[in-house]
Design an enzyme around this catalytic site. Structure first.
Site, PDB file in Angstrom:
ATOM      1  N   ASP A 140      -3.587  81.633  48.025  1.00 54.44           N
ATOM      2  CA  ASP A 140      -4.776  82.216  47.425  1.00 54.44           C
ATOM      3  C   ASP A 140      -4.759  81.971  45.913  1.00 54.44           C
ATOM      4  OD1 ASP A 140      -7.008  84.176  46.942  1.00 54.44           O
ATOM      5  OD2 ASP A 140      -6.587  84.693  49.023  1.00 54.44           O
ATOM      6  N   HIS A 213      -8.644  87.926  43.758  1.00 54.59           N
ATOM      7  CA  HIS A 213      -8.767  87.658  45.192  1.00 54.59           C
ATOM      8  C   HIS A 213      -7.404  87.631  45.882  1.00 54.59           C
ATOM      9  CE1 HIS A 213      -9.865  85.308  48.835  1.00 54.59           C
ATOM     10  NE2 HIS A 213     -11.088  85.782  48.643  1.00 54.59           N
ATOM     11  N   SER A 543     -12.785  86.823  53.853  1.00 55.11           N
ATOM     12  CA  SER A 543     -11.539  86.772  53.074  1.00 55.11           C
ATOM     13  C   SER A 543     -10.770  88.076  53.206  1.00 55.11           C
ATOM     14  CB  SER A 543     -11.838  86.517  51.598  1.00 55.11           C
ATOM     15  OG  SER A 543     -12.110  85.168  51.346  1.00 55.11           O
TER      16      SER A 543
END
Length: 769
Positions: A140, A213, A543
């Site tokens: 990520d 994220h 996600s």
């Protein structure tokens, strides 16, 4: 006589008192506490204090009810004890936004673990003795290691077989890792080759997460428990990952300009070599043939090493055939909702109000309503209704609430644009592209998002009233929302365009308004102008659903360390649920109807049952090679996927995609004479093999499917399987017989094996092409 009369009177009075006492007790026991949300600005002129208005509203439905608390800051309204009938009557009163039953709160978890019933699996990792030996590798945007989600208290030494490293940078040193976060690396060569050197004034050339994220996904998968977690007061509780006892390794492969396949492959390679047991990739690039798909190629190698790869399905829904990451050796995860919401109400000058969602927590709007204007009427731009930068005319929006259409630019940016033009607040209205799907945002100004229907109603009010006004009231956090889960409209859908005979997505998991750890580099909106810094953030997407399944796979792996990736996925799929306890199918936000296997695959993940599935559909690398042969892949193409030099398919062997031992059924029928409908029937056969992972027992099969315009016959042979021991394998054949139907016809159903204790369910999707 008189004395006797007196005694009788006393007895009568006592009886009446006892009866009254019993009656009062019954009435009291029928009451419960309700939270009453009021539209503060709608207080009638005859009242000078809101508390007096609240009291009058309450007295109109009950002579005996008392206000417990009067709320005037975060929530406008009051709490009281009412009967169900009184609560219903109060809900119809002028100015009442909602009357919600009080929920018993326990400060023990954020909503996801509780919603998934992970409390029922507590202790299983400890009993297995291997919970802390499982490593989840997250590819990520990196990690913010200082977050409490990576606290290593209670963890023993790093597993002896771990080969990973803690790569250093100018803002990331070896001490950034610990016994929880046991590895961190970054991969940027591919990115820099395409985009030039990383701008280190904007992002770290290290494993540090400047985006948020990666920190969010890794803490969702395997974060340590953190008490008092919340975002600006919303969703308060104890945050924990799905596999809280697992270790985490972060592989930064995504940068400000994207995630490049060369870096992704390098990261996957490192993760497998380091000793990760599960890889979590919340990224995608559309669909491509497997031999051209870098993630599919990397995942095949991981699978061969016994590593499960979990990937997000994509956020291109609700349009059909929008999936990413569809190879059968990848677990593909769609998104659903939790039973938690963050309501914020738009109260119009005509007395009507509309429910939306918001995570705004700053200074509230004034008590009195403000002028309301549509952005499309306050601009000289053809796209002005979208509240794009520099499109609003300040003189027209100053001091007003602005209605903006959703689309193109970021939802939270629209509020910043409104604020920059002098607007006081924003209503963000969905268009047809998003329908009724609501995603909460930590807006910079007082704002709420509403569905398309509400948006259209507000626009109608704007055009019909010469002096439209509105205000926004924020309702805090609400739980036990029903129905839940529902499928997120943004979640990408099947059919699988690469191999229609493989049903994707595999399953869904929570992916809407998920609370997890966040970076310290940016605020909750991710906008550069957002100077707020938070420990946790609430965001949405597949996600977010992907790491839920990644963590649950790690949990299962800790309990069953000898299970293959296919067995773990099978356990998650065959125990998933596709309907509510009422029997109704899981609701799809996009259609307003029951979801199909093209939306949810096998259904919503159910962890307590997944740890004891009864039977599993196992697969080996040889099975996948047979699958590639069934696709008529050349030796070169097979080598690209499976690293088998000069591999050739056996010309004497009959290969069939329908024989891949997958835990679901996607059955393709050919339409006779193009798109004509004929009376002839066609039979398609699928072969499966199940492995008993439980006690000895006898399983019986049931199967059915529905299709508009015709009847489908499903025969399972044998329809009964007897197992004498764990590890025993048994095969069966399913024959699907159906008439010719017009091209594009579909049907859906389910095949279930059960021994009376276990329910081993497989979804069925039928298509005519």
């Amino acid at each position: 006589m008189l004395h006797q009369h007196s005694t009788m009177t006393s007895t009568l009075i006592l009886s009446v008192l006892v009866l009254l006492s019993a009656t009062c007790h019954v009435l009291s026991s029928n009451r419960q506490t309700y939270i009453v949300h009021m539209a503060k600005s709608e207080m009638p002129a005859k009242f000078t204090e809101h508390h007096d208005w609240y009291h009058s509203s309450l007295q109109s439905v009950s002579d005996s009810a008392k206000i417990l608390y009067s709320y005037n800051t975060i929530v406008h309204g009051f709490s009281t004890r009412l009967t169900e009938e009184e609560a219903e009557a109060l809900a119809d009163q002028y100015g009442v936004l909602s009357v919600n039953p009080e929920v018993r709160y326990e400060l023990h978890t954020t909503r996801t673990p509780e919603f998934l019933h992970l409390d029922k699996t507590d202790g299983m990792e400890t009993q297995s003795g291997t919970g802390t030996d499982v490593v989840v590798g997250v590819l990520d945007t990196g990690v913010w290691p200082e977050r409490k989600s990576y606290d290593d208290s209670g963890f023993g030494p790093v597993p002896a077989n771990w080969k990973g490293t803690c790569q250093t940078g100018k803002d990331f040193n070896s001490s950034s890792c610990n016994r929880k976060l046991i590895g961190a690396q970054f991969f940027s060569k591919g990115y820099e080759a395409s985009m030039g050197p990383i701008d280190e004034t904007k992002e770290s050339r290290s494993p540090r997460d400047n985006d948020g994220h990666g920190t969010h996904t890794s803490s969702t998968a395997a974060g340590s428990p953190v008490s008092d977690a919340n975002l600006l007061g919303y969703a308060s509780g104890t945050a924990r990952g799905m596999a809280a006892k697992a270790r985490v390794a972060a592989y930064k492969v995504c940068w400000a300009g994207g995630c490049f396949s060369s870096d992704i492959l390098a990261g996957m390679e490192a993760a497998v070599s380091d000793g990760c047991h599960v890889l979590s990739l919340s990224l995608g690039g559309g669909s491509a043939d497997y031999y051209r798909d870098s993630v599919a190629i990397g995942a095949f190698s991981a699978m061969e090493k016994g590593v499960l790869v979990s990937c997000s399905a994509g956020n291109a829904g609700p349009s059909p055939s929008t999936l990413s990451n569809v190879s059968p050796w990848i677990t593909t995860v769609g998104a659903g909702t939790l039973d938690r919401d963050f309501p914020a109400y738009v109260v119009l000058g005509n007395g009507k109000n509309y429910s939306g969602v918001s995570l705004y927590s700053g200074k509230p709007l004034p008590n009195s309503p403000l002028p309301l204007i549509y952005a499309g009427n306050a601009t000289n731009s053809s796209s002005g209704s979208l509240c794009m930068p520099n499109t609003l005319i300040p003189e027209k929006v100053a001091g007003k609430i602005v209605l903006c259409d959703r689309g193109i630019n970021a939802r939270v940016q629209k509020g910043y644009v409104v604020n920059g033009a002098g607007g006081a607040g924003m209503v963000l209205a969905n268009t047809a592209a998003n329908g009724e799907e609501l995603v909460a945002d930590a807006h910079l100004i007082p704002a709420t998002g509403v569905g398309e229907k509400a948006g259209n109603a507000i626009k109608s009010y704007l055009t019909s009233d010469p002096n439209p006004t509105a205000t926004i009231q924020f309702g805090g956090t609400q739980v036990n929302i029903r129905p839940s889960p529902v499928v997120a409209a943004f979640s990408s859908r099947g059919p699988n365009t690469i191999t229609p005979e493989i049903l994707k997505p595999d399953l869904i998991a929570p992916g809407v308004n998920i609370l997890a750890a966040w970076t310290g580099a940016v605020g909750p909106t991710g906008l550069s102008v957002d100077q707020r810094r938070v420990e946790f953030n609430i965001i949405s997407g597949t996600s977010m659903s992907c790491p839920h399944v990644s963590g649950l796979a790690a949990l299962i792996k800790s309990i069953h360390p000898d299970w293959s990736p296919a067995a773990v996925r099978s356990a998650l799929m065959t125990t998933a649920y596709s309907s509510y306890s009422t029997g109704d199918g899981i609701f799809d936000t996009a259609t307003g109807e029951a979801a199909t296997p093209f939306d949810i695959g096998a259904g919503h993940v159910d962890p307590p049952n997944a740890v004891d599935p009864g039977l599993v559909y196992d697969l080996t690398s040889e099975d996948y090679l047979d699958f590639l042969c069934a696709l008529n892949y050349t030796s070169y193409q097979i080598a690209a996927v499976a690293k088998r030099s000069n591999y050739t398919c056996d010309s004497t062997k009959s290969y069939a995609v329908s024989n891949l031992n997958y835990p679901s059924f996607s059955v393709a029928f050919a339409t006779a004479n193009g798109d004509a409908t004929g009376s002839a029937t066609t039979t398609v056969k699928h072969v499966r093999t199940v492995t008993n992972v439980g006690a000895a027992g006898v399983y019986k099969a049931t199967a059915s499917a529905k299709v508009d315009g015709g009847a489908v016959s499903i025969a399972v042979e044998p329809s009964e399987l007897s197992f004498s021991k764990s590890g025993e394998k048994k095969s069966y054949t399913v024959s699907f017989t159906a008439p010719s139907l017009p091209s594009g016809s579909t049907g859906f159903g389910q095949l279930v094996w059960s021994d009376g204790k276990h329910i081993v369910a497989s979804p069925i999707a039928l298509t005519w092409t």
